[in-house]
Design an enzyme around this catalytic site. Structure first.
Site, PDB file in Angstrom:
ATOM      1  N   HIS A   1      -7.773  -7.022   2.026  1.00 16.05           N
ATOM      2  CA  HIS A   1      -7.069  -6.080   2.896  1.00 16.05           C
ATOM      3  C   HIS A   1      -7.722  -5.969   4.283  1.00 16.05           C
ATOM      4  O   HIS A   1      -7.035  -5.853   5.293  1.00 16.05           O
ATOM      5  CB  HIS A   1      -7.029  -4.715   2.214  1.00 16.05           C
ATOM      6  CG  HIS A   1      -6.219  -3.679   2.925  1.00 16.05           C
ATOM      7  ND1 HIS A   1      -5.063  -3.969   3.618  1.00 16.05           N
ATOM      8  CD2 HIS A   1      -6.390  -2.324   3.036  1.00 16.05           C
ATOM      9  CE1 HIS A   1      -4.563  -2.856   4.130  1.00 16.05           C
ATOM     10  NE2 HIS A   1      -5.355  -1.850   3.807  1.00 16.05           N
TER      11      HIS A   1
ATOM     12  N   HIS B   1      -2.139   3.406  -5.009  1.00 17.73           N
ATOM     13  CA  HIS B   1      -2.347   1.963  -4.904  1.00 17.73           C
ATOM     14  C   HIS B   1      -3.828   1.666  -4.740  1.00 17.73           C
ATOM     15  O   HIS B   1      -4.637   2.577  -4.586  1.00 17.73           O
ATOM     16  CB  HIS B   1      -1.573   1.406  -3.705  1.00 17.73           C
ATOM     17  CG  HIS B   1      -2.120   1.872  -2.391  1.00 17.73           C
ATOM     18  ND1 HIS B   1      -1.797   3.089  -1.840  1.00 17.73           N
ATOM     19  CD2 HIS B   1      -3.000   1.298  -1.527  1.00 17.73           C
ATOM     20  CE1 HIS B   1      -2.432   3.251  -0.700  1.00 17.73           C
ATOM     21  NE2 HIS B   1      -3.180   2.187  -0.476  1.00 17.73           N
TER      22      HIS B   1
ATOM     23  N   HIS C   1       0.837  -1.206   0.000  1.00 15.53           N
ATOM     24  CA  HIS C   1       0.000   0.000   0.000  1.00 15.53           C
ATOM     25  C   HIS C   1       0.871   1.255   0.000  1.00 15.53           C
ATOM     26  O   HIS C   1       0.752   2.122   0.859  1.00 15.53           O
ATOM     27  CB  HIS C   1      -0.951  -0.033   1.194  1.00 15.53           C
ATOM     28  CG  HIS C   1      -1.808  -1.254   1.205  1.00 15.53           C
ATOM     29  ND1 HIS C   1      -3.066  -1.303   0.639  1.00 15.53           N
ATOM     30  CD2 HIS C   1      -1.566  -2.507   1.670  1.00 15.53           C
ATOM     31  CE1 HIS C   1      -3.565  -2.518   0.772  1.00 15.53           C
ATOM     32  NE2 HIS C   1      -2.674  -3.269   1.389  1.00 15.53           N
TER      33      HIS C   1
END
Length: 277
Positions: free
Chosen positions: A85, A79, A75
């Site tokens: 995540h 991005h 990250h």
């Protein structure tokens, strides 16, 4: 300097359009990585010839060519966040686990990261409590739609906060992220969970922002879980959104493809009608 158009003798950009770079540059002295995570490092591995220096020597380990290596968090810089995540894998037995937790960055279809751009100006006048983000409520989306028409399924919504102006080198870049997390300055504008829910009902599956995170500085988890849990993806650390009109540009983000990753850096661009000089 040669570019693709010079090499091939013609422009690859559709006639009547121009390319707008929406990506930040990453460098060791820029605030491109999240505080407390892997800091970005970029070092010379091989140089054309040995060059000894008290500060940092470089060597020709493999011949007369140059190459560098990187240590980089997933990250870093411009991005995107894949569902994995914040959503645990469905077979993990962890709280909040679900099907979206099986979707890593390399499994996200590129078609979901490109499309017609809807640019919504949500810049804040500034001020407020240190470490706290001003919130973007559903009313901001509704007001934009009243002026520009309803959002369509598949459109890429880009939240223009103007925060990218704080992306600077050295100590001057502390206002982008470090000072916020330390509670020394207010945070970037960020959507609430109901705002993300409204976008989901409109059929939006990709949401971008020109700030370090889609989540508020003081409470980032809920917004991430709400969108990523429904398969939405977030493109963060964008730049130059003020160059785009509310409608009329085409957005594209192409991440590097890393197996099993929770997100990935890449290059974000927009195609927009060229202006006559």
């Amino acid at each position: 300097m040669l570019d693709g158009s010079a090499v091939h003798g013609r422009s690859a950009v559709p006639a009547g359009y121009q390319v707008v770079d929406l990506s930040v540059t990453i460098a060791e002295d820029l605030p491109c990585y999240w505080e407390g995570h892997q800091p970005f490092q970029h070092k010379t591995w091989n140089w054309f010839a040995d060059h000894r220096n008290a500060m940092a020597s470089v060597y020709s380990r493999g011949g007369p060519y140059a190459t560098r290596w990187m240590a980089i968090d997933e990250h870093t810089g411009t991005h995107f966040d894949a569902p994995l995540h914040f959503i645990p894998p469905p077979d993990s037995g962890l709280p909040g686990a679900g099907p979206a937790g099986a979707i890593s960055a390399d499994q996200v279809g590129l078609a979901s990261l490109m499309g017609a751009a809807a640019v919504i100006d949500v810049a804040s006048p500034g001020g407020g409590e240190g470490g706290m983000s001003p919130l973007i409520h559903p009313s901001a989306i509704v007001a934009w739609e009243a002026a520009n028409g309803m959002l369509n399924p598949g459109e890429i919504v880009l939240l223009r906060t103007g925060w990218d102006r704080r992306y600077r080198r050295g100590a001057a870049g502390g206002g982008y992220l470090r000072d916020v997390l330390a509670g020394r300055s207010p945070g970037w504008p960020a959507p609430t969970e109901p705002t993300v829910e409204l976008l989901l009902t409109r059929g939006v599956q990709c949401l971008g922002i020109d700030a370090p995170s889609i989540g508020p500085a003081h409470d980032p988890v809920g917004v991430h879980v709400r969108g990523l849990g429904q398969g939405m993806v977030y493109v963060e650390c964008l730049a130059a959104l003020d160059a785009l009109p509310p409608r009329g540009a085409w957005f594209c983000f192409l991440p590097i493809k890393v197996e099993g990753s929770t997100g990935a850096p890449g290059r974000a661009i927009a195609l927009m009608p060229a202006t006559e000089s």
